[in-house]
Design a protein around this motif. Structure first.
Motif, PDB file in Angstrom:
ATOM      1  N   TYR A 103      -3.978  30.847 -12.111  1.00 34.27           N
ATOM      2  CA  TYR A 103      -2.690  31.380 -12.536  1.00 34.27           C
ATOM      3  C   TYR A 103      -2.889  32.601 -13.438  1.00 34.27           C
ATOM      4  O   TYR A 103      -3.906  32.710 -14.129  1.00 34.27           O
ATOM      5  N   VAL A 104      -1.861  33.476 -13.452  1.00 29.13           N
ATOM      6  CA  VAL A 104      -1.882  34.649 -14.326  1.00 29.13           C
ATOM      7  C   VAL A 104      -0.591  34.658 -15.145  1.00 29.13           C
ATOM      8  O   VAL A 104       0.507  34.631 -14.596  1.00 29.13           O
ATOM      9  N   LEU A 143       2.848  33.085 -14.356  1.00 30.72           N
ATOM     10  CA  LEU A 143       3.373  32.195 -15.383  1.00 30.72           C
ATOM     11  C   LEU A 143       4.143  32.988 -16.436  1.00 30.72           C
ATOM     12  O   LEU A 143       3.745  34.094 -16.795  1.00 30.72           O
ATOM     13  N   VAL A 144       5.218  32.383 -16.925  1.00 30.50           N
ATOM     14  CA  VAL A 144       5.966  32.903 -18.075  1.00 30.50           C
ATOM     15  C   VAL A 144       5.875  31.851 -19.172  1.00 30.50           C
ATOM     16  O   VAL A 144       6.228  30.693 -18.951  1.00 30.50           O
ATOM     17  N   GLU A 145       5.397  32.250 -20.341  1.00 34.19           N
ATOM     18  CA  GLU A 145       5.302  31.332 -21.474  1.00 34.19           C
ATOM     19  C   GLU A 145       6.203  31.800 -22.609  1.00 34.19           C
ATOM     20  O   GLU A 145       5.985  32.871 -23.177  1.00 34.19           O
ATOM     21  N   PRO A 173       9.412  32.129  -5.579  1.00 35.32           N
ATOM     22  CA  PRO A 173       8.758  30.812  -5.544  1.00 35.32           C
ATOM     23  C   PRO A 173       7.412  30.778  -6.242  1.00 35.32           C
ATOM     24  O   PRO A 173       6.930  29.694  -6.595  1.00 35.32           O
ATOM     25  N   ASN A 174       6.797  31.945  -6.453  1.00 35.36           N
ATOM     26  CA  ASN A 174       5.486  31.988  -7.115  1.00 35.36           C
ATOM     27  C   ASN A 174       5.596  32.337  -8.597  1.00 35.36           C
ATOM     28  O   ASN A 174       4.611  32.730  -9.223  1.00 35.36           O
ATOM     29  N   LEU A 175       6.788  32.181  -9.165  1.00 35.76           N
ATOM     30  CA  LEU A 175       6.996  32.406 -10.601  1.00 35.76           C
ATOM     31  C   LEU A 175       7.314  31.072 -11.260  1.00 35.76           C
ATOM     32  O   LEU A 175       8.308  30.425 -10.920  1.00 35.76           O
ATOM     33  N   LYS A 176       6.467  30.644 -12.185  1.00 38.72           N
ATOM     34  CA  LYS A 176       6.586  29.330 -12.790  1.00 38.72           C
ATOM     35  C   LYS A 176       6.528  29.426 -14.313  1.00 38.72           C
ATOM     36  O   LYS A 176       6.190  30.469 -14.880  1.00 38.72           O
ATOM     37  N   LEU A 177       6.803  28.311 -14.948  1.00 38.25           N
ATOM     38  CA  LEU A 177       6.820  28.237 -16.402  1.00 38.25           C
ATOM     39  C   LEU A 177       5.511  27.673 -16.930  1.00 38.25           C
ATOM     40  O   LEU A 177       4.975  26.702 -16.388  1.00 38.25           O
ATOM     41  N   ALA A 203       4.230  24.939 -14.089  1.00 39.63           N
ATOM     42  CA  ALA A 203       2.936  24.934 -13.401  1.00 39.63           C
ATOM     43  C   ALA A 203       1.779  24.652 -14.347  1.00 39.63           C
ATOM     44  O   ALA A 203       0.704  24.259 -13.905  1.00 39.63           O
ATOM     45  N   HIS A 204       1.987  24.879 -15.651  1.00 32.83           N
ATOM     46  CA  HIS A 204       0.906  24.653 -16.615  1.00 32.83           C
ATOM     47  C   HIS A 204       1.530  24.253 -17.942  1.00 32.83           C
ATOM     48  O   HIS A 204       2.664  24.664 -18.262  1.00 32.83           O
ATOM     49  N   VAL A 205       0.794  23.442 -18.714  1.00 32.44           N
ATOM     50  CA  VAL A 205       1.278  22.916 -19.991  1.00 32.44           C
ATOM     51  C   VAL A 205       0.257  23.213 -21.077  1.00 32.44           C
ATOM     52  O   VAL A 205      -0.963  23.145 -20.836  1.00 32.44           O
ATOM     53  N   HIS A 206       0.753  23.562 -22.257  1.00 36.37           N
ATOM     54  CA  HIS A 206      -0.088  23.692 -23.446  1.00 36.37           C
ATOM     55  C   HIS A 206       0.361  22.671 -24.490  1.00 36.37           C
ATOM     56  O   HIS A 206       1.561  22.383 -24.605  1.00 36.37           O
TER      57      HIS A 206
END
Length: 260
Positions: A103-104, A143-145, A173-177, A203-206
């Motif tokens: 992911y980027v 990814l948007v954080e 569809p390829n833009l996730k949180l 798509a990802h968690v911190h």
């Protein structure tokens, strides 16, 4: 409850070592996944080699964030910087693909002038849309954080629901949180309720404990409940450890035994 797959954030963890040595340190500590927002000091091919050597998956990284001497934290929402942003997309995607990143993360940037926020929003969504199109051509996910004011003052995407608005408006569809439970808690958002409702967007968690932003067990955040929420929501991604070790990284890793 199954044990989460943890991703060692090499921008925060194992900083007792030079960047090139942190991959081996993470592997010695039992990690199989790592991430770093700005690994550009190492050639991308070297990152791939280090991950292969130590059986690590390189989960996510960020596009070039601009000029750190000017306090820049991304370019996507900065009017007048569109050409620089597009150059960062090309350079960042090339690096990510060569390094093997899954992911980027596209950082929005700091917008200090409240009067510019409407213009910044249109700039941000246009830039993010262009980045999504290029990412789709390469088979990549963006990814948007959201990062709150307590961490980065005047960061443009500063709240989880602002990030969701961007995802919904762009509709790619390829833009996730990238959902950070620490930042959400700092913003007064119930991390469990948010994940339960919006897990399909994530798509990802911190994680980091709150308050303090150190290891789990050093603050008041209920990680047992949060990991249960992740499991119930069907979250299958890694959990990035974006915390500041209270002492040396290895000395603070015992918390993992609490969750299997």
């Amino acid at each position: 409850m199954s044990t989460p797959v943890y991703s060692a954030h090499l921008g925060y963890m194992f900083t007792e070592y030079p960047l090139e040595e942190r991959f081996a340190a993470a592997a010695r500590a039992g990690f199989t996944h790592v991430e770093h927002p700005g690994p550009y000091a190492l050639p991308a091919a070297r990152v791939r080699e280090l991950c292969a050597e130590h059986a690590l998956t390189f989960v996510q990284m960020a596009l070039p964030a601009g000029d750190p001497a000017r306090g820049e934290k991304g370019l996507a929402a900065l009017p007048g910087r569109e050409e620089e942003f597009r150059a960062s997309v090309s350079a960042g995607f090339d690096y990510a693909q060569a390094a093997g990143s899954h992911y980027v993360h596209v950082m929005s940037g700091v917008v200090a002038d409240a009067a510019q926020r409407d213009t910044a929003w249109s700039t941000y969504t246009a830039n993010l849309g262009i980045a999504c199109e290029e990412a789709a051509r390469r088979g990549m996910t963006l990814l948007v954080e959201p990062i709150g004011a307590a961490t980065i003052a005047n960061y443009f995407i500063d709240h989880p629901y602002t990030a969701l608005r961007a995802l919904e408006e762009i509709g790619a569809p390829n833009l996730k949180l990238l959902f950070d439970a620490f930042h959400a808690t700092n913003a007064g958002v119930d991390a469990n309720a948010f994940m339960a409702e919006h897990a399909a967007r994530v798509a990802h968690v911190h994680i980091a404990d709150h308050p303090g932003r150190h290891e789990p067990g050093t603050g008041a955040f209920d990680f047992t409940a949060f990991f249960s929420t992740l499991a119930q929501a069907g979250y299958r991604g890694a959990v990035g450890l974006e915390y500041i070790p209270a002492a040396e990284t290895e000395a603070g890793l015992g918390w993992r035994r609490m969750f299997g």
